[in-house]
Enzyme design. Sequence first.
Site, PDB file in Angstrom:
ATOM      1  CG  ASN A 203      -0.160  -0.223   2.491  1.00 15.37           C
ATOM      2  OD1 ASN A 203       0.660   0.617   2.853  1.00 15.37           O
ATOM      3  ND2 ASN A 203      -0.371  -1.340   3.171  1.00 15.37           N
ATOM      4  CE  LYS A 282       9.363 -11.102 -14.437  1.00 12.90           C
ATOM      5  NZ  LYS A 282      10.266 -10.416 -15.336  1.00 12.90           N
ATOM      6  CG  ASP A 299      -6.446  -6.848  13.171  1.00 14.27           C
ATOM      7  OD1 ASP A 299      -5.672  -6.298  13.975  1.00 14.27           O
ATOM      8  OD2 ASP A 299      -7.316  -6.238  12.535  1.00 14.27           O
ATOM      9  CE  LYS A 330     -11.162   0.099  10.087  1.00 17.28           C
ATOM     10  NZ  LYS A 330     -10.429   0.810   9.061  1.00 17.28           N
ATOM     11  CE  LYS A 334      -8.767  -3.294  13.464  1.00 13.97           C
ATOM     12  NZ  LYS A 334      -7.699  -3.804  12.622  1.00 13.97           N
TER      13      LYS A 334
HETATM   14  O1  C5P Z   1      -8.977  -2.759  10.039  1.00 13.80           O
HETATM   15  P1  C5P Z   1      -7.951  -1.750   9.662  1.00 13.80           P
HETATM   16  O2  C5P Z   1      -6.816  -2.351   8.886  1.00 13.80           O
HETATM   17  O3  C5P Z   1      -8.459  -0.530   8.989  1.00 13.80           O
HETATM   18  O4  C5P Z   1      -7.396  -1.257  11.081  1.00 13.80           O
HETATM   19  C1  C5P Z   1      -6.366  -0.369  11.193  1.00 13.80           C
HETATM   20  C2  C5P Z   1      -5.610  -0.603  12.482  1.00 13.80           C
HETATM   21  O5  C5P Z   1      -5.356  -2.003  12.686  1.00 13.80           O
HETATM   22  C3  C5P Z   1      -4.251   0.036  12.430  1.00 13.80           C
HETATM   23  O6  C5P Z   1      -3.922   0.449  13.739  1.00 13.80           O
HETATM   24  C4  C5P Z   1      -3.358  -1.095  11.940  1.00 13.80           C
HETATM   25  O7  C5P Z   1      -2.021  -0.898  12.329  1.00 13.80           O
HETATM   26  C5  C5P Z   1      -3.976  -2.295  12.607  1.00 13.80           C
HETATM   27  N1  C5P Z   1      -3.841  -3.562  11.847  1.00 13.80           N
HETATM   28  C6  C5P Z   1      -3.084  -4.601  12.356  1.00 13.80           C
HETATM   29  N2  C5P Z   1      -2.988  -5.788  11.680  1.00 13.80           N
HETATM   30  C7  C5P Z   1      -3.612  -5.966  10.503  1.00 13.80           C
HETATM   31  C8  C5P Z   1      -4.396  -4.918   9.975  1.00 13.80           C
HETATM   32  C9  C5P Z   1      -4.496  -3.733  10.657  1.00 13.80           C
HETATM   33  O8  C5P Z   1      -2.494  -4.443  13.437  1.00 13.80           O
HETATM   34  N3  C5P Z   1      -3.473  -7.120   9.855  1.00 13.80           N
END
Ligand code: C5P
Length: 409
Positions: A203, A282, A299, A330, A334
């Site tokens: 990204n 590749k 996550d 969120k 979380k």
């Molecule tokens: O769900 P989303 O990706 O938008 O959430 C963003 C938050 O979750 C950020 O703080 C990001 O660092 C964390 N995140 C994470 N592991 C992931 C995806 C997001 O810790 N696989």
Amino acid sequence: MTNYLANKKVLIGICGGIAAYKVLDLIRRLREQNAEVRTILTTNAEQFVTPLSVHALSGEPVRSDPMQHIELARWADIFLVAPATANFIAKAAHGLADDLLSSTYLATDAPVLIAPAMNQQMWEHLGTQENIKNLQEHSSKIIGPAIGSQACGEYGPGRMIEPNQILDYLNQQFMPRVLEGKRILITAGPTLEAIDPVRFISNHSTGKMGYALAQAAIQLGAKVTLISGPTNITPPRQAKNISLTTAEEMLNAVLENITNQDVFISCAAVTDYRPKTPSKHKIKKSMAETNILLEPTTDILATVAKLPNKPFLIGFAAETEQLVTNATTKMQNKGLDIIVANSVANGQGFAQDYNEATLIRKNHNRIKIAKQSKLSLAFEIFHEISHIFCETPQNFLKDRLANEFAKST
Ligand code: C5P
């Protein structure tokens, strides 16, 4: 940002560079903040600004007597050299003391900020870069240079940073160390997931916000561990730095380092999906179209939130729409203490030097922080929330002791 410069003694060394004229504005702004300002001009600086203008703005005569180096060095609460030429940087890096400015630099034990300004090729020269590294090892803080068009007509790194940014840096030096002794783990930057040996999914994150948080936390007294995906930013020397590539590596590094942390700030833009079976070779482009099967990554933040002795948790939410609603959801899903919501619609946020944010707390209290540099924003975030997690370590300690007690009985 709150002004911490009132009654502070700021010593400014001005070298001979075109950016010297901008320091006049800086002196004016420092005086507006009620700082005391004394100045040293090198002989070359006098070609660019006159001692009379500097005297008029600072309210003090420009210092020139070589015998004053000890008195000035002891007087200063902070010593700024701006613009700092390649010549001054080389002299300071090698301990030369052949004029009042270089002698004062050697004689002071005040914090030193150096704002370089020179032609881009002179800045990139290995000699200058080695000198800069030397100065950093001697604990001088290098601020800038900025990248942009130069007085010589060239373009590149070497412009002195703007007076308002220098003012911010000076102010930050006097902020109360609200994070003294706190242990803070920060993730930053993007993660990368291989499609094949040469291609990847990722990204636009550059790591600027996470690195700014690390820098601010260090300056406010915290012990920082910075876990970062690939970026072009030099990691802060005072942090424990871990660099890696994939979401899984980041998860493992976080879990290895989370014990005893007071705060976890998850600023990384972790890739949410990765190719399920990355190709060993590749992939050829002979196919008309192709599919890549993706599987979700773990996550990291949600995983940490489920740990028994979890630290204070701060997440980031980059949203293109319904900023507050989406970020709040969120935070709740979380299990976070705070979420920092920022808009990434219309090119905002990612890769920019400036940003604005809304902090949302577990109890739904909201604080909006105005647009400013990511470093200033980082300081603002800590100042807004430090009192919250500075209360909590005692609770953590209580929990931990209770757990230890439970284990031992
Ligand atoms: O769900 P989303 O990706 O938008 O959430 C963003 C938050 O979750 C950020 O703080 C990001 O660092 C964390 N995140 C994470 N592991 C992931 C995806 C997001 O810790 N696989």
